[in-house]
Design a protein around this motif. Structure first.
Motif, PDB file in Angstrom:
ATOM      1  N   LYS A  42      63.746  33.395  67.528  1.00  0.00           N
ATOM      2  CA  LYS A  42      64.645  32.176  67.417  1.00  0.00           C
ATOM      3  C   LYS A  42      64.404  31.402  66.194  1.00  0.00           C
ATOM      4  O   LYS A  42      65.256  31.087  65.496  1.00  0.00           O
ATOM      5  N   HIS A  43      63.150  31.376  65.615  1.00  0.00           N
ATOM      6  CA  HIS A  43      62.880  30.253  64.737  1.00  0.00           C
ATOM      7  C   HIS A  43      62.683  30.884  63.153  1.00  0.00           C
ATOM      8  O   HIS A  43      63.190  30.078  62.421  1.00  0.00           O
ATOM      9  N   ASP A  44      62.208  31.874  63.023  1.00  0.00           N
ATOM     10  CA  ASP A  44      62.124  32.612  61.609  1.00  0.00           C
ATOM     11  C   ASP A  44      62.786  33.865  61.740  1.00  0.00           C
ATOM     12  O   ASP A  44      62.068  35.050  61.981  1.00  0.00           O
ATOM     13  N   PRO A  45      64.061  34.078  61.953  1.00  0.00           N
ATOM     14  CA  PRO A  45      64.693  35.345  62.139  1.00  0.00           C
ATOM     15  C   PRO A  45      64.282  36.584  61.240  1.00  0.00           C
ATOM     16  O   PRO A  45      64.288  37.490  61.679  1.00  0.00           O
ATOM     17  N   VAL A  46      64.142  36.164  59.877  1.00  0.00           N
ATOM     18  CA  VAL A  46      63.667  37.234  58.978  1.00  0.00           C
ATOM     19  C   VAL A  46      62.496  37.724  59.000  1.00  0.00           C
ATOM     20  O   VAL A  46      62.342  38.939  59.460  1.00  0.00           O
ATOM     21  N   ALA A  47      61.515  36.975  59.473  1.00  0.00           N
ATOM     22  CA  ALA A  47      60.137  37.272  59.616  1.00  0.00           C
ATOM     23  C   ALA A  47      60.166  38.079  60.921  1.00  0.00           C
ATOM     24  O   ALA A  47      59.447  39.138  61.154  1.00  0.00           O
ATOM     25  N   GLY A  48      60.776  37.617  62.019  1.00  0.00           N
ATOM     26  CA  GLY A  48      60.593  38.155  63.214  1.00  0.00           C
ATOM     27  C   GLY A  48      61.475  39.475  63.500  1.00  0.00           C
ATOM     28  O   GLY A  48      60.672  40.394  63.925  1.00  0.00           O
ATOM     29  N   LEU A  49      62.749  39.574  62.580  1.00  0.00           N
ATOM     30  CA  LEU A  49      63.417  40.844  62.809  1.00  0.00           C
ATOM     31  C   LEU A  49      62.584  41.916  61.812  1.00  0.00           C
ATOM     32  O   LEU A  49      62.633  43.076  62.285  1.00  0.00           O
ATOM     33  N   ALA A  50      61.980  41.510  60.867  1.00  0.00           N
ATOM     34  CA  ALA A  50      61.191  42.240  59.996  1.00  0.00           C
ATOM     35  C   ALA A  50      59.933  43.121  60.775  1.00  0.00           C
ATOM     36  O   ALA A  50      59.633  44.167  60.739  1.00  0.00           O
ATOM     37  N   ALA A  51      59.268  42.059  61.656  1.00  0.00           N
ATOM     38  CA  ALA A  51      58.234  42.570  62.558  1.00  0.00           C
ATOM     39  C   ALA A  51      58.783  43.644  63.670  1.00  0.00           C
ATOM     40  O   ALA A  51      57.902  44.514  63.680  1.00  0.00           O
ATOM     41  N   ILE A  52      59.994  43.303  64.271  1.00  0.00           N
ATOM     42  CA  ILE A  52      60.425  44.185  65.138  1.00  0.00           C
ATOM     43  C   ILE A  52      60.457  45.499  64.231  1.00  0.00           C
ATOM     44  O   ILE A  52      60.176  46.593  64.863  1.00  0.00           O
ATOM     45  N   ALA A  53      61.268  45.624  63.078  1.00  0.00           N
ATOM     46  CA  ALA A  53      61.554  46.768  62.419  1.00  0.00           C
ATOM     47  C   ALA A  53      60.075  47.560  62.151  1.00  0.00           C
ATOM     48  O   ALA A  53      60.171  48.765  62.339  1.00  0.00           O
ATOM     49  N   ARG A  54      59.087  46.792  61.607  1.00  0.00           N
ATOM     50  CA  ARG A  54      57.811  47.342  61.468  1.00  0.00           C
ATOM     51  C   ARG A  54      57.159  48.090  62.814  1.00  0.00           C
ATOM     52  O   ARG A  54      56.598  49.198  62.703  1.00  0.00           O
ATOM     53  N   ASP A  55      57.450  47.457  63.818  1.00  0.00           N
ATOM     54  CA  ASP A  55      56.714  47.725  65.009  1.00  0.00           C
ATOM     55  C   ASP A  55      57.353  49.203  65.523  1.00  0.00           C
ATOM     56  O   ASP A  55      56.423  50.091  65.666  1.00  0.00           O
ATOM     57  N   VAL A  56      58.661  49.093  65.584  1.00  0.00           N
ATOM     58  CA  VAL A  56      59.355  50.259  66.035  1.00  0.00           C
ATOM     59  C   VAL A  56      59.294  51.304  65.171  1.00  0.00           C
ATOM     60  O   VAL A  56      59.347  52.548  65.458  1.00  0.00           O
ATOM     61  N   THR A  57      59.202  51.301  63.736  1.00  0.00           N
ATOM     62  CA  THR A  57      59.120  52.390  62.803  1.00  0.00           C
ATOM     63  C   THR A  57      57.587  52.588  62.348  1.00  0.00           C
ATOM     64  O   THR A  57      57.627  53.451  61.385  1.00  0.00           O
ATOM     65  N   ALA A  58      56.698  52.208  63.105  1.00  0.00           N
ATOM     66  CA  ALA A  58      55.237  52.416  62.446  1.00  0.00           C
ATOM     67  C   ALA A  58      55.136  53.681  62.084  1.00  0.00           C
ATOM     68  O   ALA A  58      54.270  54.043  61.143  1.00  0.00           O
ATOM     69  N   LEU A  59      55.410  54.978  62.919  1.00  0.00           N
ATOM     70  CA  LEU A  59      54.888  56.053  62.885  1.00  0.00           C
ATOM     71  C   LEU A  59      55.884  56.799  62.014  1.00  0.00           C
ATOM     72  O   LEU A  59      55.982  58.322  61.937  1.00  0.00           O
ATOM     73  N   HIS A  60      56.903  56.121  61.412  1.00  0.00           N
ATOM     74  CA  HIS A  60      58.021  57.145  60.745  1.00  0.00           C
ATOM     75  C   HIS A  60      58.304  56.558  59.306  1.00  0.00           C
ATOM     76  O   HIS A  60      57.690  55.178  58.946  1.00  0.00           O
ATOM     77  N   ARG A  61      58.984  57.264  58.565  1.00  0.00           N
ATOM     78  CA  ARG A  61      59.376  56.792  57.161  1.00  0.00           C
ATOM     79  C   ARG A  61      60.834  55.951  57.166  1.00  0.00           C
ATOM     80  O   ARG A  61      61.738  56.982  57.071  1.00  0.00           O
ATOM     81  N   LEU A  62      60.591  54.644  57.110  1.00  0.00           N
ATOM     82  CA  LEU A  62      62.073  54.233  57.394  1.00  0.00           C
ATOM     83  C   LEU A  62      62.806  54.049  56.031  1.00  0.00           C
ATOM     84  O   LEU A  62      62.321  53.699  54.966  1.00  0.00           O
ATOM     85  N   VAL A  63      63.966  54.425  56.022  1.00  0.00           N
ATOM     86  CA  VAL A  63      64.889  54.576  54.962  1.00  0.00           C
ATOM     87  C   VAL A  63      65.934  53.414  54.806  1.00  0.00           C
ATOM     88  O   VAL A  63      66.605  53.151  53.827  1.00  0.00           O
ATOM     89  N   ALA A  64      66.687  52.939  55.895  1.00  0.00           N
ATOM     90  CA  ALA A  64      67.775  52.104  55.898  1.00  0.00           C
ATOM     91  C   ALA A  64      67.628  51.460  57.430  1.00  0.00           C
ATOM     92  O   ALA A  64      67.337  51.882  58.413  1.00  0.00           O
ATOM     93  N   VAL A  65      68.393  50.060  57.338  1.00  0.00           N
ATOM     94  CA  VAL A  65      68.494  49.348  58.594  1.00  0.00           C
ATOM     95  C   VAL A  65      70.037  48.729  58.439  1.00  0.00           C
ATOM     96  O   VAL A  65      70.384  48.409  57.459  1.00  0.00           O
TER      97      VAL A  65
END
Ligand SMILES: [Zn+2]
Length: 308
Positions: A42-65
């Motif tokens: 809720k408070h820092d949506p950019v950092a929060g959503l980036a953290a979610i993306a990093r967590d979910v894709t930790a074992l993969h090579r992310l190319v687009a969101v």
């Protein structure tokens, strides 16, 4: 390239649904390598959503969101213009900010539009090339999708069937006009009409009373059905869709309105070709499926652009 993945996020007021899929296009629905729900930052949506993306894709090579947002979005610049549920996002250039954090292209899309794209490509509309989706809830959102792509007009606002005027001297709408479809069959409008008629509770209770033969409930349902039929006849005259897909959080509550409206449309149609009116089938994951599907397109575009 086989390990390259794309991520779709469907951001809601209280939770974020994510779906991870291979970046390689497939015939059917993008298969989920991972899918789940986490709390909305809720408070820092950019950092929060980036953290979610990093967590979910930790074992993969992310190319687009691609991120689906409940609110008004400028897709071209990736900016959230207004979000009633998530005021922290108002005016935020979310796409560029997340892209800088994650170092991959990030697209931003309206959540309803993401769900509509998913239903048209992989869900209830997948057999027709020309699909109109209608989400009935607090508001009423429409999307016209042809060959899997949203047809949104010169200024990105086409498809707003909820703001077609059906009662010219009716109630004031949130958009400023009077008597929009939303002021008759939006969930708050149904609740108000039901309470004014002496009924208690929500549109669900209205529906129960209707099923039990309550005459006041029947009048409200009939008025809603007539309004929806007017709007659908206008839609048929202007757009001539191959199928109309009805979804949204309240699709189950006013389904009697939809049924009755479909019967009225069939009675009243003259030159129109009346398409099937069918329920959405992808359910609560439709937004995430649409977002990940758009992320695949975004990855494809970027690869194509750098190759060309
Ligand atoms: Zn309106």
């Amino acid at each position: 390239m086989s390990d390259a993945v794309v991520l779709g996020l469907d951001v809601g007021g209280s939770s974020v649904k994510y779906r991870l899929a291979s970046a390689t296009p497939s015939e059917g629905i993008p298969e989920a390598l991972a899918q789940g729900t986490v709390s909305t930052p809720k408070h820092d949506p950019v950092a929060g959503l980036a953290a979610i993306a990093r967590d979910v894709t930790a074992l993969h090579r992310l190319v687009a969101v691609v991120v689906g947002i409940p609110g008004l979005v400028d897709e071209a610049s990736g900016t959230v213009l207004r979000s009633a549920n998530l005021p922290a996002l108002d005016g935020l250039a979310l796409g560029p900010a997340l892209s800088a954090e994650l170092e991959v292209p990030v697209g931003v899309i309206n959540d309803g539009r993401a769900a509509a794209v998913a239903e048209a490509r992989w869900g209830a509309g997948s057999r027709e090339r020309d699909v109109f989706t209608l989400a009935l809830g607090t508001g009423i959102a429409g999307s016209h999708i042809v060959d899997g792509r949203v047809v949104d007009g010169a200024h990105g606002i086409a498809g707003e069937l909820g703001h077609v005027v059906v009662e010219p001297s009716g109630a004031r709408c949130a958009c400023g006009q009077r008597g929009c479809l939303e002021t008759v069959i939006g969930a708050p409008a149904l609740r108000r009409a039901w309470n004014r008629a002496g009924g208690h509770g929500s549109p669900k209770d209205l529906l129960s009373a209707y099923e039990a033969g309550d005459a006041r409930a029947a009048r409200i349902i009939e008025r809603g059905a007539a309004a929806l039929a007017d709007a659908i006849l206008t839609l048929l005259a202007l757009v001539d869709p191959g199928v109309i897909v009805i979804g949204g959080g309240l699709a189950s509550a006013p389904h009697r309105i939809v049924e009755r409206a479909a019967a009225l449309v069939a009675e009243r149609a003259t030159f129109h070709r009346v398409p099937a009116i069918v329920p959405a089938i992808l359910g609560k994951w439709a937004g995430a499926v649409g977002a990940v599907s758009e992320a695949r397109e975004l990855a494809g575009c970027v690869v194509g652009a750098s190759a060309g």
